[in-house]
Design a protein around this motif. Structure first.
Motif: not given
Length: 457
Positions: A392-413
Motif C-alpha cells: 500500500x505504500x510501495x509507489x510512495x516509497x519508490x517515489x521517495x527513492x527517486x526523489x532522494x536519488x535525484x537530489x543527490x545526483x543534482x547536488x553532485x552535478x
C-alpha cells in the motif's frame, strides 16, 4: 478511487501473460525514451558551457536530475491513485515540453529559460526510472531482479546509439536555422512524445491496478480460514496505511512522502535500498557530467561531439548492457553482495578516470567501470527497496527513492562544474570516491536477526 477492487482478479496464467506483455511494452518504450534522455544529457553540458560558461556546465545535468526528482513526487501520486499508465504518460509529456523549450532557449539565447527547460526535460528521465518499478508489479518474487533489470537493459538499445546521433541531429537541424547543439533536443522531444502515445494506447490492463486486485482477492481468500467468532475477536491492529484513511492496500491516503519515510525509517532493508540507489547515482553523475567538458579540454570543436559520443556510448553500455546479468546475480547471490560489488566498481572507476590524464582510452575505461558500478547499485538497490515495503505504500516509497536519488545526483552535478574549474577533474573523482563511504558502512553492517529475508530476497 481508480483502483476498483470489485473487478475480478485475473487468474495466475493471465497474470503471467499480462506480465510478459507489460515487460515487452516497457522494453519498447525504454528504447524510445532512452534515445531522448541520452541525446539531451550528452549534449546538455556542452550547450550550457557554450551559452553560460564551463562553471555552469554541471548545472545542466543538475537541472535535469532535479526535474526528474521533483516530478517523481506528483507522478507517484498519480500512480498511487490511478495506476502506472497515466503517471508514465504524464512524465514523458513533460519531458517533451522541456525538449521544445530547450530549442527555444538556444534559439533566443535565454540562459534562464534554458535551465527551466532542462528542468522540464528531466520528465523523460523520470519516466524511464519509474518504468523499472512497473516491471516488478506482477513479477514472481524469485524473478524480480531479472524482470527489473530487463527493463533497465532495454535503455541500452536507444541510449548507446543516441550520443552518436547527436552530431547527425545537429547537422540535420542546422538547415532549419537552429543554433549549434539545439537540434538534438528537438529529436528528444519527438522521442518522448512517441513513448507517451505508445504507453497511453497499449499499457492495458494497468499492472499496478492488477496487482492491487490480486492482493485484495488473496486477502479475501485467506480471511475465512483465519476467521474467529466476532464476539471473541480482539480489536485488530490497523494495517499500514489504513490509519491514514481508506482501506489498506488502496494506496489512496497514507501514501505520501511522510508515510513513505516512516516505513523506510523502520526497515533497514529499505534504508539500504534507497542509499544504494542514491549514492550510486551521485557518484555516476558527478564524474560523468564533467567528462564531456574534460574531453573538450583537449579536442577541438569539430571532433569533440564525435569523441563524446563514443565515450558516453561505452559508458551507457556499462550502465545498461549487462543489467540482465546484474539482475540474475541479484536473484542468485542476494541484494547486498551485488550492492557491494557495485560499490567496488564505482571506486575503481574513480581511480581509473581520475588518473587517466588526457588519455581518452583510459578515461573511457573509467567511464565503463562507472556505468557497471551504477548498474549494480541501481538494480540491486531498487529490487531490495521494492520487496521490503508493504504494497500500500510501495509507489510512495519508490517515489521517495527517486526523489532522494535525484537530489543527490543534482547536488553532485551542481558542484561538479565548480570543483572542475577550481581543482580539476582528478580532484572531482577523489571527492566522488569519498562519497561512497557512508553506503559502504551501511552495506557492511550485519543484518538484524529476522531481517535476512528482507535483504536477500
Amino acid at each position: 478511487m481508480a483502483t476498483d477492487l470489485t473487478l475480478p482478479a485475473p487468474s495466475r496464467p493471465d497474470v503471467a501473460r499480462i506480465q510478459r506483455r507489460t515487460v515487452r511494452l516497457l522494453v519498447a518504450t525504454q528504447t524510445i525514451g532512452g534515445i531522448g534522455v541520452t541525446i539531451g544529457f550528452s549534449v546538455g553540458p556542452l550547450l550550457v558551457a557554450r551559452m553560460a560558461g564551463t562553471a555552469m556546465a554541471g548545472l545542466a545535468q543538475s537541472a535535469g536530475v532535479v526535474g526528474a526528482a521533483l516530478l517523481a513526487v506528483p507522478v507517484t501520486r498519480i500512480m498511487s491513485g490511478h495506476g502506472r499508465r497515466p503517471g508514465l504518460v504524464t512524465a514523458y509529456l513533460v519531458g517533451a515540453v522541456g525538449g521544445v523549450l530547450v530549442v527555444l532557449a538556444a534559439a533566443t539565447g535565454q540562459v534562464p529559460l534554458l535551465f527551466l527547460a532542462i528542468l522540464f526535460f528531466g520528465g523523460g528521465s523520470a519516466a524511464n526510472l519509474q518504468a523499472r518499478y512497473t516491471a516488478v508489479d506482477l513479477a514472481e518474487p524469485a524473478r524480480r531482479g531479472r524482470q527489473l533489470s530487463l527493463v533497465v537493459w532495454a535503455t541500452t538499445i536507444g541510449a548507446v546509439a543516441a550520443p552518436n546521433f547527436a552530431a547527425l541531429a545537429d547537422r540535420t537541424t542546422s538547415g532549419w536555422g537552429l543554433p549549434p547543439l539545439a537540434g538534438p533536443f528537438a529529436f528528444s522531444a519527438a522521442a518522448f512524445a512517441l513513448a507517451a502515445v505508445v504507453l497511453l494506447v497499449a499499457l492495458r490492463p494497468d499492472p499496478l491496478l492488477t496487482a492491487r486486485r490480486l492482493a485484495a482477492a488473496e486477502a479475501v481468500a485467506v480471511a475465512p480460514a483465519a476467521a474467529i467468532p466476532v464476539a471473541a475477536a480482539p480489536a485488530a491492529a490497523p494495517e499500514p496505511g489504513a490509519a491514514d484513511g481508506g482501506p489498506a492496500g488502496t494506496g489512496r491516503r497514507g501514501a505520501g512522502l511522510r508515510a513513505a519515510w516512516r516505513v523506510v525509517r523502520e526497515r533497514p532493508a529499505a534504508r539500504l535500498g534507497i542509499a544504494a540507489v542514491a549514492v550510486g547515482h551521485l557518484v555516476m553523475i558527478a564524474v560523468m557530467s564533467m567528462t564531456p567538458v574534460r574531453l573538450g579540454e583537449y579536442h577541438d570543436d569539430t571532433a569533440v561531439l564525435r569523441v563524446v559520443g563514443i565515450v558516453l556510448s561505452l559508458h551507457i553500455a556499462g550502465m545498461y548492457a549487462l543489467s540482465p546479468v546484474v539482475g540474475w546475480l541479484t536473484d542468485r547471490v542476494g541484494r547486498r553482495p551485488v550492492i557491494l560489488g557495485g560499490l567496488a566498481l564505482l571506486l575503481a572507476a574513480c581511480a581509473v578516470a581520475g588518473s587517466a590524464g588526457h588519455h581518452t582510452p583510459g578515461l573511457t575505461v573509467g567511464l565503463v567501470l562507472l556505468g557497471l558500478g551504477w548498474s549494480g547499485t541501481m538494480v540491486a538497490g531498487s529490487t531490495l527497496l521494492s520487496e521490503s515495503v508493504p504494497t500500500e505504500v510501495r509507489t510512495a516509497v519508490q517515489g521517495l527513492s527517486d526523489l532522494t536519488m535525484g537530489l543527490a545526483g543534482a547536488g553532485a552535478g551542481a558542484l561538479s562544474g565548480f570543483v572542475m574549474q577550481a581543482a580539476g577533474y582528478p580532484t572531482l573523482t577523489v571527492l566522488a570516491a569519498i562519497a561512497t563511504v557512508p553506503l559502504l558502512a551501511l552495506a557492511l553492517r550485519p543484518a538484524a536477526p529476522g531481517r535476512a529475508s528482507d535483504e536477500e530476497g
